[in-house]
Design a protein around this motif. Structure first.
Motif, mmCIF file in Angstrom:
data_model
loop_
_atom_site.group_PDB
_atom_site.id
_atom_site.type_symbol
_atom_site.label_atom_id
_atom_site.label_comp_id
_atom_site.label_asym_id
_atom_site.label_seq_id
_atom_site.Cartn_x
_atom_site.Cartn_y
_atom_site.Cartn_z
ATOM 1 N N CYS A 295 42.008 29.483 40.517
ATOM 2 C CA CYS A 295 40.764 29.809 40.873
ATOM 3 C C CYS A 295 40.738 30.864 42.210
ATOM 4 C CB CYS A 295 40.096 28.541 41.435
ATOM 5 S SG CYS A 295 39.833 27.539 39.993
ATOM 6 N N ASP A 296 41.411 30.546 43.188
ATOM 7 C CA ASP A 296 41.703 31.520 44.364
ATOM 8 C C ASP A 296 41.833 32.919 44.051
ATOM 9 O OD1 ASP A 296 41.330 29.486 46.028
ATOM 10 O OD2 ASP A 296 43.432 29.074 46.544
ATOM 11 N N VAL A 297 42.676 33.316 42.988
ATOM 12 C CA VAL A 297 42.977 34.492 42.567
ATOM 13 C C VAL A 297 41.868 35.133 41.815
ATOM 14 C CG1 VAL A 297 44.425 35.938 41.159
ATOM 15 C CG2 VAL A 297 45.435 34.206 42.645
ATOM 16 N N THR A 298 41.164 34.267 41.074
ATOM 17 C CA THR A 298 40.085 34.717 40.447
ATOM 18 C C THR A 298 38.739 35.163 41.310
ATOM 19 O OG1 THR A 298 40.461 33.260 38.391
ATOM 20 C CG2 THR A 298 38.196 33.863 38.582
ATOM 21 N N ASP A 299 38.454 34.468 42.112
ATOM 22 C CA ASP A 299 37.747 34.931 43.404
ATOM 23 C C ASP A 299 38.034 35.922 43.920
ATOM 24 O OD1 ASP A 299 35.627 32.780 43.033
ATOM 25 O OD2 ASP A 299 36.705 31.293 44.425
ATOM 26 N N ALA A 300 39.347 36.026 44.354
ATOM 27 C CA ALA A 300 39.698 37.202 44.942
ATOM 28 C C ALA A 300 39.554 38.487 44.239
ATOM 29 C CB ALA A 300 41.239 37.180 45.316
ATOM 30 N N ARG A 301 39.779 38.519 42.998
ATOM 31 C CA ARG A 301 39.922 39.647 42.153
ATOM 32 C C ARG A 301 38.398 39.896 41.646
ATOM 33 N NH1 ARG A 301 43.123 39.541 36.861
ATOM 34 N NH2 ARG A 301 42.971 41.901 37.195
ATOM 35 N N SER A 302 37.489 39.062 41.611
ATOM 36 C CA SER A 302 36.182 39.262 41.236
ATOM 37 C C SER A 302 35.227 39.824 42.610
ATOM 38 C CB SER A 302 35.473 37.802 40.993
ATOM 39 O OG SER A 302 36.106 37.399 39.806
ATOM 40 N N SER A 303 35.973 39.873 43.579
ATOM 41 C CA SER A 303 35.108 40.362 44.749
ATOM 42 C C SER A 303 35.312 41.893 44.897
ATOM 43 C CB SER A 303 35.788 39.893 46.081
ATOM 44 O OG SER A 303 37.087 40.544 46.279
ATOM 45 N N TYR A 304 36.197 42.456 44.118
ATOM 46 C CA TYR A 304 36.555 43.832 44.231
ATOM 47 C C TYR A 304 36.627 44.395 45.508
ATOM 48 C CZ TYR A 304 35.314 43.487 39.160
ATOM 49 O OH TYR A 304 35.547 43.215 37.510
ATOM 50 N N ALA A 305 37.164 43.750 46.487
ATOM 51 C CA ALA A 305 37.162 44.148 47.867
ATOM 52 C C ALA A 305 38.473 44.798 48.186
ATOM 53 C CB ALA A 305 37.215 42.986 48.873
ATOM 54 N N GLU A 306 38.438 45.288 49.188
ATOM 55 C CA GLU A 306 39.944 45.917 49.762
ATOM 56 C C GLU A 306 40.958 44.961 49.684
ATOM 57 O OE1 GLU A 306 40.368 48.992 50.330
ATOM 58 O OE2 GLU A 306 38.424 49.284 49.853
ATOM 59 N N ARG A 307 42.235 45.318 49.629
ATOM 60 C CA ARG A 307 43.616 44.432 49.617
ATOM 61 C C ARG A 307 43.738 43.332 50.426
ATOM 62 N NH1 ARG A 307 49.035 47.293 49.206
ATOM 63 N NH2 ARG A 307 48.337 47.970 47.064
ATOM 64 N N GLU A 308 43.098 43.651 51.718
ATOM 65 C CA GLU A 308 43.214 42.578 52.981
ATOM 66 C C GLU A 308 42.125 41.438 52.528
ATOM 67 O OE1 GLU A 308 45.663 42.230 55.107
ATOM 68 O OE2 GLU A 308 46.751 43.755 54.199
ATOM 69 N N LYS A 309 41.088 42.110 52.531
ATOM 70 C CA LYS A 309 40.000 41.186 52.248
ATOM 71 C C LYS A 309 40.296 40.325 50.960
ATOM 72 C CE LYS A 309 35.971 39.595 52.467
ATOM 73 N NZ LYS A 309 35.438 38.631 53.847
ATOM 74 N N ARG A 310 40.784 40.804 49.845
ATOM 75 C CA ARG A 310 41.229 39.747 48.701
ATOM 76 C C ARG A 310 42.283 38.812 49.239
ATOM 77 N NH1 ARG A 310 42.273 44.104 43.634
ATOM 78 N NH2 ARG A 310 40.122 44.635 43.704
ATOM 79 N N LEU A 311 43.050 39.089 50.103
ATOM 80 C CA LEU A 311 44.176 37.892 50.540
ATOM 81 C C LEU A 311 43.546 37.023 51.565
ATOM 82 C CD1 LEU A 311 47.139 40.632 51.417
ATOM 83 C CD2 LEU A 311 46.985 38.730 49.572
ATOM 84 N N GLU A 312 42.564 37.417 52.265
ATOM 85 C CA GLU A 312 41.719 36.470 53.122
ATOM 86 C C GLU A 312 40.860 35.543 52.178
ATOM 87 O OE1 GLU A 312 38.149 36.928 56.090
ATOM 88 O OE2 GLU A 312 39.221 38.788 55.904
ATOM 89 N N ILE A 313 40.249 36.081 51.190
ATOM 90 C CA ILE A 313 39.524 35.212 50.200
ATOM 91 C C ILE A 313 40.374 34.327 49.539
ATOM 92 C CG2 ILE A 313 38.359 35.149 47.868
ATOM 93 C CD1 ILE A 313 37.204 37.905 48.735
ATOM 94 N N MET A 314 41.726 34.567 49.138
ATOM 95 C CA MET A 314 42.466 33.598 48.465
ATOM 96 C C MET A 314 42.750 32.675 49.485
ATOM 97 S SD MET A 314 45.213 35.427 45.840
ATOM 98 C CE MET A 314 45.980 36.417 47.063
ATOM 99 N N SER A 315 42.797 32.634 50.841
ATOM 100 C CA SER A 315 43.293 31.717 51.768
ATOM 101 C C SER A 315 41.831 30.935 51.953
ATOM 102 C CB SER A 315 43.613 32.518 53.047
ATOM 103 O OG SER A 315 44.924 33.231 52.784
#
Length: 256
Positions: free
Chosen positions: A83-103
């Motif tokens: 679920c965390d990775v799905t949310d991060a990938r679905s954001s299409y944000a920059e790499r650092e933002k994706r890592l932040e979303i996963m947290s």
């Protein structure tokens, strides 16, 4: 070794275990024991298949419980990563933002949608697995998926310098851990081929393709792997293996 085994089960399962102190020396070989949790899941699944066959339990009920078994054993820790990775990938944000979303401990709408679709598809696939041999092949897949996930944890570049995954990777004796994981993974793969060569080969190939896709995604979109990505891969692999087994079974019936 025993304390590392207990640490692995305490972290990655909900099976009652003797409590051990949370310190690095007790986690040196924990990832090497990680595939054994898959062996427990596979064993319970196979026992459930035998029960259903003997008592003529409906195929739909078998499929529904088959999907629930890994969640009961693990407590859903890997679905959380999915679920965390799905949310991060679905954001299409920059790499650092994706890592932040996963947290972020909260779950987004995209993750809810994807996990619902995932469970529906997985239930449908298990509804097609109606014999013991096919179930045994899929059961071995739970060992193989955790072997590959553990291998990635100790060999892939890490996307973050801290986190739960690093708590297990940093103190690990890598050469011994890799050797343990390789033995478990190779044993599961050979057993799959022995049980049913065609379905075993298809399932093994599906696991390797999933592993390749995982590495490509992790490096390209996150700069390496994390604990959540390891869980995401497990779920992808554990969907791909029964899908390959079902497809191979259908092709065998058509051709033979």
């Amino acid at each position: 070794m025993i304390k590392s085994l207990l640490s692995a089960f305490l972290m990655y399962s909900r099976i009652p275990m003797i409590q051990v102190e949370w310190k690095e020396e007790n986690r040196r070989y924990a990832l090497g024991w990680f595939p054994l949790i898959g062996a427990v899941i596979g064993g319970v699944l196979l026992a459930w298949r035998l029960f259903c066959t003997y008592f003529s339990v409906s195929q739909f009920l078998f499929a529904a419980v088959a999907v629930i078994i890994p969640v009961l054993v693990t407590g859903g820790i890997h679905i959380d990563g999915f679920c965390d990775v799905t949310d991060a990938r679905s954001s299409y944000a920059e790499r650092e933002k994706r890592l932040e979303i996963m947290s972020d401990p909260h779950i987004g709408s995209f993750a809810v949608i994807r996990v619902c679709l995932y469970l529906i598809l997985q239930t449908a696939l298990f509804s097609q697995i109606d014999d013991v041999r096919s179930t045994a092949v899929v059961s071995c897949g739970y060992i193989l998926s955790r072997s590959l996930s553990g291998l990635s944890a100790v060999t892939f570049r890490c996307a973050k310098k801290d986190g739960t995954l690093q708590d297990f990777v940093r103190p690990s004796y890598r050469s011994v851990t890799i050797a343990m994981i390789t033995v478990f993974g190779a044993s599961a793969s050979l057993l799959m081929l022995f049980i049913n060569t065609i379905q075993g080969l298809a399932s093994f190939a599906a696991a390797l393709v999933s592993f390749w896709y995982y590495r490509k995604t992790a490096y390209k979109e996150f700069g390496g792997t994390t604990g959540d990505l390891c869980g995401w891969f497990l779920q992808i692999c554990e969907l791909s293996v029964p899908a390959a087994a079902v497809f191979a079974g259908i092709m065998m019936e058509v051709l033979l």
